[in-house]
Each structure stands twice: as C-alpha cells, then as structure tokens.
Write an enzyme that holds these catalytic residues in place. Structure first.
Site, PDB file in Angstrom:
ATOM      1  N   ASP A  99      44.078   9.387  22.997  1.00 20.79           N
ATOM      2  CA  ASP A  99      42.690   9.247  22.548  1.00 20.79           C
ATOM      3  C   ASP A  99      42.051   8.023  23.200  1.00 20.79           C
ATOM      4  O   ASP A  99      42.563   6.901  23.055  1.00 20.79           O
ATOM      5  CB  ASP A  99      42.717   9.021  21.021  1.00 20.79           C
ATOM      6  CG  ASP A  99      41.687   9.855  20.302  1.00 20.79           C
ATOM      7  OD1 ASP A  99      40.852  10.501  20.959  1.00 20.79           O
ATOM      8  OD2 ASP A  99      41.726   9.861  19.054  1.00 20.79           O
TER       9      ASP A  99
ATOM     10  N   GLU B 199      35.271  11.613  22.166  1.00 20.84           N
ATOM     11  CA  GLU B 199      34.485  12.132  21.045  1.00 20.84           C
ATOM     12  C   GLU B 199      33.026  12.355  21.425  1.00 20.84           C
ATOM     13  O   GLU B 199      32.483  11.655  22.274  1.00 20.84           O
ATOM     14  CB  GLU B 199      34.552  11.154  19.860  1.00 20.84           C
ATOM     15  CG  GLU B 199      35.919  11.065  19.243  1.00 20.84           C
ATOM     16  CD  GLU B 199      35.937  10.273  17.944  1.00 20.84           C
ATOM     17  OE1 GLU B 199      34.866   9.833  17.450  1.00 20.84           O
ATOM     18  OE2 GLU B 199      37.055  10.090  17.409  1.00 20.84           O
TER      19      GLU B 199
ATOM     20  N   GLU C  24      36.128  18.873  13.929  1.00 20.51           N
ATOM     21  CA  GLU C  24      36.553  18.139  12.720  1.00 20.51           C
ATOM     22  C   GLU C  24      35.495  18.240  11.622  1.00 20.51           C
ATOM     23  O   GLU C  24      34.313  17.939  11.847  1.00 20.51           O
ATOM     24  CB  GLU C  24      36.823  16.657  13.049  1.00 20.51           C
ATOM     25  CG  GLU C  24      37.236  15.863  11.793  1.00 20.51           C
ATOM     26  CD  GLU C  24      37.877  14.512  12.061  1.00 20.51           C
ATOM     27  OE1 GLU C  24      38.176  14.189  13.224  1.00 20.51           O
ATOM     28  OE2 GLU C  24      38.073  13.785  11.065  1.00 20.51           O
TER      29      GLU C  24
HETATM   30  O1  KIV Z   1      42.451  10.183  15.918  1.00 23.06           O
HETATM   31  C1  KIV Z   1      42.892  11.258  15.481  1.00 23.06           C
HETATM   32  O2  KIV Z   1      43.953  11.324  14.851  1.00 23.06           O
HETATM   33  C2  KIV Z   1      42.110  12.463  15.738  1.00 23.06           C
HETATM   34  C3  KIV Z   1      42.543  13.725  15.080  1.00 23.06           C
HETATM   35  C4  KIV Z   1      42.152  13.712  13.659  1.00 23.06           C
HETATM   36  C5  KIV Z   1      42.015  14.926  15.774  1.00 23.06           C
HETATM   37  O3  KIV Z   1      41.138  12.399  16.451  1.00 23.06           O
END
Ligand code: KIV
Length: 302
Positions: A98, A130, A197
């Site tokens: 991420d 995102e 989400e």
């Molecule tokens: O940061 C995270 O764990 C996420 C998931 C909830 C998809 O973005």
C-alpha cells in the site's frame, strides 16, 4: 548424528505463484479471490499456509501494528520495512504494498519513484493506491512504468476526514456516481484490480457488469470477485473499534493474553523454568570450574 538446529527460513513454496493473469482467470471462472493483509514475517507465513490468493501489506498497519490513530502518519520507510518482512515469508500469494498517504499524490514522478521503491527494495509484486480523481493519473503513470497497480474506491481511509469520517460511501445516487466514476477511471488507467470499501451492495451490483478487472470487496456486499479482511480484525488480535463488515474468525488476542499471563504467573511462582528448559554441565567440568574460580579468587585477592 546430532539433530540439525531449527532455522527460521521462509516456508517451502505451497503452489504456483499467483499472477495477475491467474487472478483474471479466477474472475472469468467465477472463482472467488481471497485476500488478507499481513504486516510481518509470521503473519505472511500464516497467509501462505492458509492458501490465500493475495496478501496486502495495508497501510492499516499504521493502526494495527504501529499504534497510530489513523493510516495517515505511516511513512514510506515504515511500510517498506513491513513489506520486506512479509516478502520473506511469502512464496505463493501475490504481494501488494500500500502506498502511504503523501507518497504518491504530488506528481506522477513522485508516484512512480515511490512505487519503484516498493518493488525494488521490498520485493512487492504490485502497489495499491486510494481514490479516483488525480489518483487515476498517478495509477496510469505507475502502470506505464511497468508496475501493476490495485485501485481502492469507496471509503478511502487516507482521506477519511474529507469524506466526513470513517463512514460508508455511495449511499446517495450522486456520491455513488462519483464512486462509480473513480472505479471506471482506475480500470481505464490500467489497474489490474480494484478494492471496493464500505459501499452499499446495491451499488456494487450495479457496477460489477462494467468492471472487467477483479473487484475485491470489504464491506461491499457479496457480488465482488473476492473479499479482503484485515488480518488483525479477522483473527481478533486488534482491540480497537471494528467496522460493521468485520467478521471475527478467531479470538487470538484473548489467547495471547492468557498465554502471557500464565508465563508471568509461572515466573512469579518460580514454576518456570523447569529442569527440561535448561542446560547442564558434566559433573567433572563443574568441579574443574569450581577449582578454577577458587584459584582466580585467591590470586585476585593476594
Ligand atoms: O490498508 C488496508 O488494510 C486496506 C484494506 C482494508 C483493503 O486498504
């Protein structure tokens, strides 16, 4: 022959590594995709052994493992360290890192540079970012640089303040249209998959026919191509507030507390360690040592 010491290495490969095409095939065949988050070597080993398809080192790590109040403060360096640890414990699932808040929004160049670090330094197979809007351009730039991107729409925790807090999105037709545009934009930008989400199942149902890439849901109803949950939520490790979409499959935190409490009680009652937890010396070596210590003490005092 003496027993070989146990060395903590990555577990053996469990199957053929999951690829972007195998995820696409799953979607085509209607086979649900299972994704979980992981943040370290042991949780990666658990995800590997459990046979999930995709592991996300989510910026949820900010809260679940680093103790920040939201996902906003976590840094690229912190995420890279966690991603690298997960990489060492993972062979089969696709590993997605991420991109944290502030590490990709400024320009395409910033986005590509950060994404490259996740691949080069931490061994990620893909990155996630995102929102729609300017993130669509950032996603396009990263994809053009040869790095697979997963999008994320609906409730996007990095910008939760602007969305009015951690609340479901797309419950009015106008906001739902924005979520739809974000998702389609990310697909057009070349994202290989998109996370939905906290959006109404009705919105997901209406959107799915327009999405050719796998959609992974978290609080988005049953119609998505797969589901994701946060490791600490699904195992009951995290003690904070749990969102409505969380289903607890275990209560690991309670078991951890019980284990540590039992250890502390044993220590205080001198029940631990027991003889089998220690090492011994041959009696003759022990006697020789006694002599040596006495000798050293005498020469030292004289
Ligand atoms: O940061 C995270 O764990 C996420 C998931 C909830 C998809 O973005």
């Amino acid at each position: 022959m003496s027993a070989r010491p146990k060395i903590a290495t990555a577990p053996p490969a469990k199957g053929k590594p999951v690829t972007l095409s195998s995820l696409g095939e799953k979607k085509a065949l209607g086979e649900p995709i299972a994704m979980v988050t992981a943040y370290d070597y042991p949780s990666a080993g658990v995800a590997e052994a459990a046979g999930v398809d995709v592991v996300l080192v989510g910026d949820s790590a900010a809260m679940t493992v680093l103790g920040y109040p939201s996902t906003v403060p976590v840094s690229v360096e912190e995420m890279l360290m966690l991603c690298a640890a997960v990489r060492r414990g993972l062979q089969t699932p696709l590993l997605v890192g991420d991109l944290p808040f502030g590490s990709y929004e400024v320009s395409d160049e910033q986005a590509v540079t950060t994404a490259q670090r996740f691949v080069k330094e931490a061994g990620c197979d893909a990155v996630k970012l995102e929102r729609g809007g300017s993130s669509v351009d950032r996603a396009r730039a990263i994809v053009a640089a040869g790095i697979p991107v997963m999008g994320h729409v609906g409730l996007t925790p990095q910008t939760a303040t602007a969305l009015g807090g951690y609340r479901s999105q797309g419950r009015t037709a106008d906001r739902a249209l924005e979520v739809a545009q974000d998702a389609i934009g990310l697909q057009q930008a070349g994202c290989f998959a998109i996370v939905f989400e906290a959006i109404p199942a009705d919105l997901t149902d209406l959107l799915m026919p327009q999405l050719q890439v796998p959609v992974i849901g978290i609080g988005a109803g049953p119609a998505t191509d797969g589901q994701v949950l946060v490791f600490h939520d699904l195992l009951g490790i995290y003690d904070g507030h749990a969102a409505r979409f969380v289903k607890r499959y275990a209560d690991v935190r309670e078991q951890m507390i019980a284990g540590v409490r039992a250890f502390a009680e044993d220590v205080r009652a001198r029940r631990y360690p027991e003889p089998e937890h220690g090492y011994t010396m041959a009696p003759d070596e022990r006697e020789r040592l006694r002599g040596l210590l006495e000798e050293a003490a005498t020469s030292g005092s004289g």
